[in-house]
Design a protein around this motif. Structure first.
Motif, PDB file in Angstrom:
ATOM      1  N   ALA A 123     -30.805   4.619  -6.618  1.00  0.00           N
ATOM      2  CA  ALA A 123     -29.714   3.819  -7.179  1.00  0.00           C
ATOM      3  C   ALA A 123     -28.517   3.639  -6.251  1.00  0.00           C
ATOM      4  O   ALA A 123     -27.940   2.553  -6.184  1.00  0.00           O
ATOM      5  CB  ALA A 123     -29.251   4.448  -8.498  1.00  0.00           C
ATOM      6  N   HIS A 124     -28.107   4.702  -5.563  1.00  0.00           N
ATOM      7  CA  HIS A 124     -26.818   4.669  -4.850  1.00  0.00           C
ATOM      8  C   HIS A 124     -26.939   5.169  -3.411  1.00  0.00           C
ATOM      9  O   HIS A 124     -27.784   6.016  -3.127  1.00  0.00           O
ATOM     10  CB  HIS A 124     -25.806   5.604  -5.538  1.00  0.00           C
ATOM     11  CG  HIS A 124     -25.669   5.391  -6.993  1.00  0.00           C
ATOM     12  ND1 HIS A 124     -26.116   6.310  -7.916  1.00  0.00           N
ATOM     13  CD2 HIS A 124     -25.150   4.356  -7.689  1.00  0.00           C
ATOM     14  CE1 HIS A 124     -25.868   5.855  -9.146  1.00  0.00           C
ATOM     15  NE2 HIS A 124     -25.293   4.665  -9.033  1.00  0.00           N
ATOM     16  N   PRO A 125     -25.984   4.711  -2.557  1.00  0.00           N
ATOM     17  CA  PRO A 125     -25.841   5.391  -1.269  1.00  0.00           C
ATOM     18  C   PRO A 125     -25.506   6.856  -1.560  1.00  0.00           C
ATOM     19  O   PRO A 125     -24.633   7.116  -2.395  1.00  0.00           O
ATOM     20  CB  PRO A 125     -24.621   4.695  -0.627  1.00  0.00           C
ATOM     21  CG  PRO A 125     -24.516   3.373  -1.312  1.00  0.00           C
ATOM     22  CD  PRO A 125     -25.004   3.612  -2.717  1.00  0.00           C
ATOM     23  N   ASP A 126     -26.153   7.750  -0.983  1.00  0.00           N
ATOM     24  CA  ASP A 126     -26.065   9.233  -1.040  1.00  0.00           C
ATOM     25  C   ASP A 126     -27.237   9.854  -1.811  1.00  0.00           C
ATOM     26  O   ASP A 126     -27.586  10.996  -1.577  1.00  0.00           O
ATOM     27  CB  ASP A 126     -24.709   9.806  -1.508  1.00  0.00           C
ATOM     28  CG  ASP A 126     -24.420   9.755  -3.022  1.00  0.00           C
ATOM     29  OD1 ASP A 126     -25.358   9.624  -3.819  1.00  0.00           O
ATOM     30  OD2 ASP A 126     -23.228   9.877  -3.368  1.00  0.00           O
ATOM     31  N   ASP A 127     -27.879   9.076  -2.716  1.00  0.00           N
ATOM     32  CA  ASP A 127     -29.051   9.619  -3.423  1.00  0.00           C
ATOM     33  C   ASP A 127     -30.165   9.973  -2.430  1.00  0.00           C
ATOM     34  O   ASP A 127     -30.938  10.899  -2.665  1.00  0.00           O
ATOM     35  CB  ASP A 127     -29.606   8.615  -4.447  1.00  0.00           C
ATOM     36  CG  ASP A 127     -28.643   8.361  -5.601  1.00  0.00           C
ATOM     37  OD1 ASP A 127     -27.846   9.267  -5.913  1.00  0.00           O
ATOM     38  OD2 ASP A 127     -28.687   7.260  -6.182  1.00  0.00           O
ATOM     39  N   GLU A 128     -30.254   9.219  -1.346  1.00  0.00           N
ATOM     40  CA  GLU A 128     -31.314   9.470  -0.358  1.00  0.00           C
ATOM     41  C   GLU A 128     -31.089  10.784   0.378  1.00  0.00           C
ATOM     42  O   GLU A 128     -32.027  11.382   0.880  1.00  0.00           O
ATOM     43  CB  GLU A 128     -31.403   8.285   0.630  1.00  0.00           C
ATOM     44  CG  GLU A 128     -30.402   8.280   1.784  1.00  0.00           C
ATOM     45  CD  GLU A 128     -28.947   8.186   1.347  1.00  0.00           C
ATOM     46  OE1 GLU A 128     -28.676   7.624   0.266  1.00  0.00           O
ATOM     47  OE2 GLU A 128     -28.065   8.681   2.074  1.00  0.00           O
ATOM     48  N   GLY A 168     -32.239  12.588 -12.947  1.00  0.00           N
ATOM     49  CA  GLY A 168     -31.666  13.805 -12.361  1.00  0.00           C
ATOM     50  C   GLY A 168     -30.595  14.411 -13.245  1.00  0.00           C
ATOM     51  O   GLY A 168     -30.780  15.463 -13.830  1.00  0.00           O
ATOM     52  N   TYR A 169     -29.483  13.729 -13.367  1.00  0.00           N
ATOM     53  CA  TYR A 169     -28.397  14.258 -14.212  1.00  0.00           C
ATOM     54  C   TYR A 169     -27.874  13.193 -15.165  1.00  0.00           C
ATOM     55  O   TYR A 169     -26.700  13.159 -15.496  1.00  0.00           O
ATOM     56  CB  TYR A 169     -27.267  14.853 -13.355  1.00  0.00           C
ATOM     57  CG  TYR A 169     -26.679  13.919 -12.324  1.00  0.00           C
ATOM     58  CD1 TYR A 169     -25.541  13.158 -12.618  1.00  0.00           C
ATOM     59  CD2 TYR A 169     -27.235  13.791 -11.051  1.00  0.00           C
ATOM     60  CE1 TYR A 169     -24.986  12.297 -11.679  1.00  0.00           C
ATOM     61  CE2 TYR A 169     -26.686  12.940 -10.112  1.00  0.00           C
ATOM     62  CZ  TYR A 169     -25.560  12.201 -10.433  1.00  0.00           C
ATOM     63  OH  TYR A 169     -25.022  11.341  -9.500  1.00  0.00           O
ATOM     64  N   LYS A 170     -28.789  12.324 -15.599  1.00  0.00           N
ATOM     65  CA  LYS A 170     -28.516  11.316 -16.624  1.00  0.00           C
ATOM     66  C   LYS A 170     -27.622  10.180 -16.158  1.00  0.00           C
ATOM     67  O   LYS A 170     -26.939   9.566 -16.985  1.00  0.00           O
ATOM     68  CB  LYS A 170     -27.904  11.975 -17.862  1.00  0.00           C
ATOM     69  CG  LYS A 170     -28.866  12.924 -18.543  1.00  0.00           C
ATOM     70  CD  LYS A 170     -28.326  13.216 -19.897  1.00  0.00           C
ATOM     71  CE  LYS A 170     -29.310  13.903 -20.790  1.00  0.00           C
ATOM     72  NZ  LYS A 170     -28.697  14.223 -22.063  1.00  0.00           N
ATOM     73  N   ASP A 201     -27.680   4.530 -13.815  1.00  0.00           N
ATOM     74  CA  ASP A 201     -28.318   3.772 -12.729  1.00  0.00           C
ATOM     75  C   ASP A 201     -29.593   4.448 -12.239  1.00  0.00           C
ATOM     76  O   ASP A 201     -30.558   3.781 -11.840  1.00  0.00           O
ATOM     77  CB  ASP A 201     -27.365   3.627 -11.540  1.00  0.00           C
ATOM     78  CG  ASP A 201     -26.236   2.655 -11.823  1.00  0.00           C
ATOM     79  OD1 ASP A 201     -26.420   1.747 -12.655  1.00  0.00           O
ATOM     80  OD2 ASP A 201     -25.175   2.799 -11.192  1.00  0.00           O
ATOM     81  N   HIS A 202     -29.578   5.774 -12.228  1.00  0.00           N
ATOM     82  CA  HIS A 202     -30.789   6.500 -11.792  1.00  0.00           C
ATOM     83  C   HIS A 202     -31.925   6.224 -12.788  1.00  0.00           C
ATOM     84  O   HIS A 202     -33.070   6.009 -12.400  1.00  0.00           O
ATOM     85  CB  HIS A 202     -30.539   8.010 -11.744  1.00  0.00           C
ATOM     86  CG  HIS A 202     -29.574   8.424 -10.675  1.00  0.00           C
ATOM     87  ND1 HIS A 202     -29.401   9.737 -10.317  1.00  0.00           N
ATOM     88  CD2 HIS A 202     -28.735   7.715  -9.878  1.00  0.00           C
ATOM     89  CE1 HIS A 202     -28.497   9.822  -9.356  1.00  0.00           C
ATOM     90  NE2 HIS A 202     -28.062   8.599  -9.074  1.00  0.00           N
ATOM     91  N   ILE A 203     -31.557   6.244 -14.080  1.00  0.00           N
ATOM     92  CA  ILE A 203     -32.562   5.978 -15.116  1.00  0.00           C
ATOM     93  C   ILE A 203     -33.067   4.536 -14.978  1.00  0.00           C
ATOM     94  O   ILE A 203     -34.270   4.275 -15.075  1.00  0.00           O
ATOM     95  CB  ILE A 203     -31.965   6.252 -16.520  1.00  0.00           C
ATOM     96  CG1 ILE A 203     -31.602   7.747 -16.637  1.00  0.00           C
ATOM     97  CG2 ILE A 203     -32.941   5.836 -17.626  1.00  0.00           C
ATOM     98  CD1 ILE A 203     -30.786   8.118 -17.856  1.00  0.00           C
TER      99      ILE A 203
HETATM  100 ZN    ZN Z   1     -26.816   8.290  -7.519  1.00  0.00          ZN
END
Ligand code: ZN
Length: 280
Positions: free
Chosen positions: A6-11, A127-129, A132-134
């Motif tokens: 979803a976001h920059p940093d998730d990787e 991960g933590y709800k 965007d991740h969902i």
């Molecule tokens: Zn994220």
């Protein structure tokens, strides 16, 4: 290998070790990123030289991608939705507000274009709800169906990856964090930089099986370097202080995954996401 996040940093924060490890083994590691992290809170000092939070966070992602050794980064162009209950959830371009089919169509395009053997995405509770991740989890799951469907209109031929994984939060770590957080003056129900992560609930709801454990010790310094790229999200201390740093430090050198496809046999314990794939 294609990772859909979803976001920059998730990787980097959740699976940077795994991505760095495979990149160093010669795997082409590609990233599809849903947003540019528009809602990330940021010290105004870090905005110098950037016209928007999105621009700053994209540059942080490109820095991390270079260090991890990613072969390509593709943005879907949606907007960060923030945490549940915030106004950002309702922005017309918010990732979490998009129809799943629309996002999945874009992800399916990249699956057909990049033809990955292994696909990785967030777990069903993100991960933590994070909404965007969902959303990326659901879109990627549907995209995998679209990518193999001959009736799905696209200029590219159908493609089916060999294996699909969801990244999971290491359960032992979570349980341990819930116990130790109060000793460090932190509330396990209001964890994280924005105090919006309820670790105690995650221990119950995030009780997914672990099918693959990747030992990332050999690339831990690379992961730390990539982490430093995301300085706007580290509480201004390059990750040495603050609740997220606390969590990260104790993540240790193992990253965990649940296998979605092929359906896992009981007690599956893989050490390698490419296990069983020809030529590896
Ligand atoms: Zn994220």
């Amino acid at each position: 290998m294609l990772t859909c996040l979803a976001h920059p940093d998730d990787e980097t924060f959740g699976m940077g070790g795994t991505l760095a490890l495979y990149a160093r083994r010669g795997v082409q590691v590609q990233l599809v990123c849903g947003t540019r992290g528009e809602v990330g809170e940021m010290d105004p000092e870090l905005m110098q030289g950037f016209i928007s939070v999105a621009e700053r966070r994209e540059s942080e992602l490109r820095c991390a991608a270079g260090i991890l050794g990613l072969s390509g980064v593709y943005f879907l162009g949606y907007r960060d939705s923030g945490m549940p209950g915030t106004a950002d959830n309702h922005h017309p371009n918010a990732l979490a507000a998009q129809p799943t089919l629309e996002v999945a169509t874009k992800v399916a395009h990249y699956i057909r274009l990049l033809r990955p053997q292994v696909v990785v995405t967030h777990d069903p509770i993100g991960g933590y709800k994070h909404p965007d991740h969902i959303a990326m989890h659901r879109a990627t799951t549907l995209a995998l169906e679209l990518a193999i469907d001959p009736n799905f209109t696209s200029d590219l031929p159908p493609f089916k990856p060999v294996k699909v994984y969801y990244q999971t939060m290491p359960k032992k770590l979570l349980r341990w964090a819930v116990r130790i957080a109060p000793l460090l003056g932190m509330d396990p129900h209001r964890f994280g930089r924005n105090r919006d992560i309820d670790l105690a609930t995650l221990v119950q709801e995030g009780d997914f099986p672990t099918h693959a454990r990747i030992n990332c010790r050999s690339v831990s310094e690379i992961r730390d370097e990539a982490t430093a790229c995301h300085s706007s999200q580290l509480g201004g201390s390059i990750g040495r202080k603050g609740p997220m740093a606390f969590l990260r430090r104790y993540l240790g050198n193992t990253e965990t995954f649940m296998r979605a496809y092929p359906p896992p046999e009981k007690h599956l314990r893989e050490m390698d996401l490419f296990e069983g794939i020809d030529g590896t």
